[in-house]
Design an enzyme around this catalytic site. Structure first.
Site, PDB file in Angstrom:
ATOM      1  N   ASP A 169       0.851  -1.191   0.000  1.00  0.00           N
ATOM      2  CA  ASP A 169       0.000   0.000   0.000  1.00  0.00           C
ATOM      3  C   ASP A 169       0.888   1.242   0.000  1.00  0.00           C
ATOM      4  O   ASP A 169       1.881   1.290   0.728  1.00  0.00           O
ATOM      5  CB  ASP A 169      -0.907  -0.012   1.234  1.00  0.00           C
ATOM      6  CG  ASP A 169      -2.069   0.959   1.099  1.00  0.00           C
ATOM      7  OD1 ASP A 169      -1.833   2.166   1.271  1.00  0.00           O
ATOM      8  OD2 ASP A 169      -3.187   0.517   0.812  1.00  0.00           O
ATOM      9  N   ILE A 170       0.560   2.226  -0.831  1.00  0.00           N
ATOM     10  CA  ILE A 170       1.315   3.485  -0.847  1.00  0.00           C
ATOM     11  C   ILE A 170       0.893   4.305   0.373  1.00  0.00           C
ATOM     12  O   ILE A 170      -0.301   4.567   0.577  1.00  0.00           O
ATOM     13  CB  ILE A 170       1.064   4.271  -2.142  1.00  0.00           C
ATOM     14  CG1 ILE A 170       1.498   3.447  -3.358  1.00  0.00           C
ATOM     15  CG2 ILE A 170       1.817   5.607  -2.111  1.00  0.00           C
ATOM     16  CD1 ILE A 170       1.207   4.100  -4.694  1.00  0.00           C
ATOM     17  N   ASN A 177      -2.765  12.799  -2.962  1.00  0.00           N
ATOM     18  CA  ASN A 177      -3.715  13.264  -3.972  1.00  0.00           C
ATOM     19  C   ASN A 177      -4.269  14.637  -3.625  1.00  0.00           C
ATOM     20  O   ASN A 177      -4.417  15.501  -4.496  1.00  0.00           O
ATOM     21  CB  ASN A 177      -4.871  12.268  -4.105  1.00  0.00           C
ATOM     22  CG  ASN A 177      -4.588  11.165  -5.106  1.00  0.00           C
ATOM     23  OD1 ASN A 177      -3.726  11.309  -5.973  1.00  0.00           O
ATOM     24  ND2 ASN A 177      -5.302  10.063  -4.992  1.00  0.00           N
ATOM     25  N   HIS A 182      -4.936  14.437  -8.528  1.00  0.00           N
ATOM     26  CA  HIS A 182      -5.075  13.051  -8.973  1.00  0.00           C
ATOM     27  C   HIS A 182      -4.180  12.684 -10.159  1.00  0.00           C
ATOM     28  O   HIS A 182      -3.672  11.546 -10.205  1.00  0.00           O
ATOM     29  CB  HIS A 182      -6.542  12.748  -9.291  1.00  0.00           C
ATOM     30  CG  HIS A 182      -7.403  12.668  -8.060  1.00  0.00           C
ATOM     31  ND1 HIS A 182      -7.499  11.531  -7.283  1.00  0.00           N
ATOM     32  CD2 HIS A 182      -8.185  13.602  -7.458  1.00  0.00           C
ATOM     33  CE1 HIS A 182      -8.305  11.748  -6.260  1.00  0.00           C
ATOM     34  NE2 HIS A 182      -8.740  13.000  -6.346  1.00  0.00           N
ATOM     35  N   ASP A 186      -1.775   9.457 -10.070  1.00  0.00           N
ATOM     36  CA  ASP A 186      -1.708   8.369 -11.052  1.00  0.00           C
ATOM     37  C   ASP A 186      -0.260   8.097 -11.466  1.00  0.00           C
ATOM     38  O   ASP A 186       0.142   6.945 -11.653  1.00  0.00           O
ATOM     39  CB  ASP A 186      -2.532   8.714 -12.295  1.00  0.00           C
ATOM     40  CG  ASP A 186      -4.032   8.603 -12.054  1.00  0.00           C
ATOM     41  OD1 ASP A 186      -4.419   8.032 -11.014  1.00  0.00           O
ATOM     42  OD2 ASP A 186      -4.808   9.070 -12.901  1.00  0.00           O
ATOM     43  N   GLU A 213      -4.450   2.339  -4.690  1.00  0.00           N
ATOM     44  CA  GLU A 213      -3.007   2.394  -4.467  1.00  0.00           C
ATOM     45  C   GLU A 213      -2.485   1.100  -3.834  1.00  0.00           C
ATOM     46  O   GLU A 213      -1.389   1.067  -3.293  1.00  0.00           O
ATOM     47  CB  GLU A 213      -2.657   3.578  -3.561  1.00  0.00           C
ATOM     48  CG  GLU A 213      -3.056   3.442  -2.096  1.00  0.00           C
ATOM     49  CD  GLU A 213      -4.493   3.833  -1.819  1.00  0.00           C
ATOM     50  OE1 GLU A 213      -4.801   4.101  -0.645  1.00  0.00           O
ATOM     51  OE2 GLU A 213      -5.319   3.869  -2.753  1.00  0.00           O
TER      52      GLU A 213
END
Length: 305
Positions: A169-170, A177, A182, A186, A213
């Site tokens: 997981d980031i 974000n 956004h 991405d 993510e």
């Protein structure tokens, strides 16, 4: 150049087909059904031209064997035969042939039908690839994970080898974000996926975007210590990308990783251990993020920090 396999016991007819198609395609000729099956199973072809009337194993029998092989069952087969009765044509189509060319054949007809079926084959491959690939990152998507996990889990169970499942997981991605927008988010997802996927290159490795993510991966053959050390290197590699984060929480974009290593048994479930990997990921975040938390074969927890 697209590759075509010609299976024909007649050297003259095989040479004629090769003359017709050789300028546009890479042609391999097999003059026995057995060699044809071997070539089809060990190389990659976009089309197979198969003579029906051959001594020993006829074309219908070989076609059935090709359809039973996972490697070759998606490769289109055109039957070439002097049998012009409806029953023979029906039999070939029922067995899985995509088309029929009756001898004596015309050069233009052969080229047209070959070109058409190779285009259809490539179109189908592209559609299948897109259906299994995450469009943002280019890695496998969740659908492909769901399919592949079943196959690999069964294989590890049969071979009795260690199987490691991990979730990534980031860290603080929502804040990223909110801070950078956004489109920038991405780009971070894509950059992380590219870096992490470079560490899963073995044929027994698998890596996919699970959603948002979050990513998932599994490895076969490594014990818990080796898998744990490997994932620590991956976590560090992402931090070393030095992608700026919101300075109020972190200097760089980082990831948290949770995983588990087990030796699967007949009565064990992949989904159960995926949940354990997710629980280890939760602990990695609870303990401060940017770290790996792992459960070994005895579900004893190991922490990076």
């Amino acid at each position: 150049m697209e590759k075509i396999l010609i299976v024909d016991d007649s050297p003259l007819q095989a040479a004629h087909l090769k003359d017709i198609l050789g300028d546009e395609y890479d042609i391999t000729v097999a003059q026995t059904p057995e060699d044809g099956l071997y070539q089809a199973s060990t190389d990659t072809f976009s089309l197979i031209l198969l003579d029906v009337v051959m001594p020993g194993m006829d074309g219908f029998t070989l076609l059935k064997k090709l359809q039973e092989e996972i490697i070759t069952q998606s490769v289109p087969v055109i039957l070439i035969t002097s049998l012009s009765d409806v029953e023979s044509e029906q039999k070939g189509l029922i067995l899985g042939a995509v088309d029929y060319i009756v001898k004596p054949f015309h050069e233009l007809i052969v080229k047209a039908r070959v070109n058409t079926h190779i285009k259809l084959y490539n179109y189908r491959k592209q559609i299948e690839y897109q259906s299994k690939t995450d469009q943002l990152t280019g890695v496998a998507n969740r659908r492909q994970h769901d399919l592949c996990s079943v196959t690999r889990w069964k294989e590890a169970t049969r071979l009795k080898v260690p199987f490691s499942v991990c979730m990534f997981d980031i860290d603080r991605f929502k804040l990223y974000n909110d801070t950078f927008g956004h489109p920038a988010g991405d780009k971070v997802i894509a950059a992380v996926a590219k870096e992490v996927s470079s560490y899963f290159k073995r044929s027994t490795d698998f890596f996919a975007r699970y959603g948002g993510e979050e990513f998932v991966a599994f490895l076969m053959g490594d014990d818990s210590e080796k898998a744990f050390e490997h994932l620590k290197k991956i976590r560090q590699a992402v931090e070393n990308l030095h992608i700026p984060h919101n300075p109020s929480v972190s200097e760089w974009v980082t990831i948290s990783i949770g995983g588990v290593t087990i030796i699967p048994k007949e009565d064990s479930s992949y989904d159960f251990y995926l949940k354990i990997a997710d629980a280890m990921l939760y602990d990695a975040k609870k303990f401060g993020r940017n770290q790996v938390v792992w459960a070994d074969e005895n579900i004893k927890q190991m922490r990076e920090k």
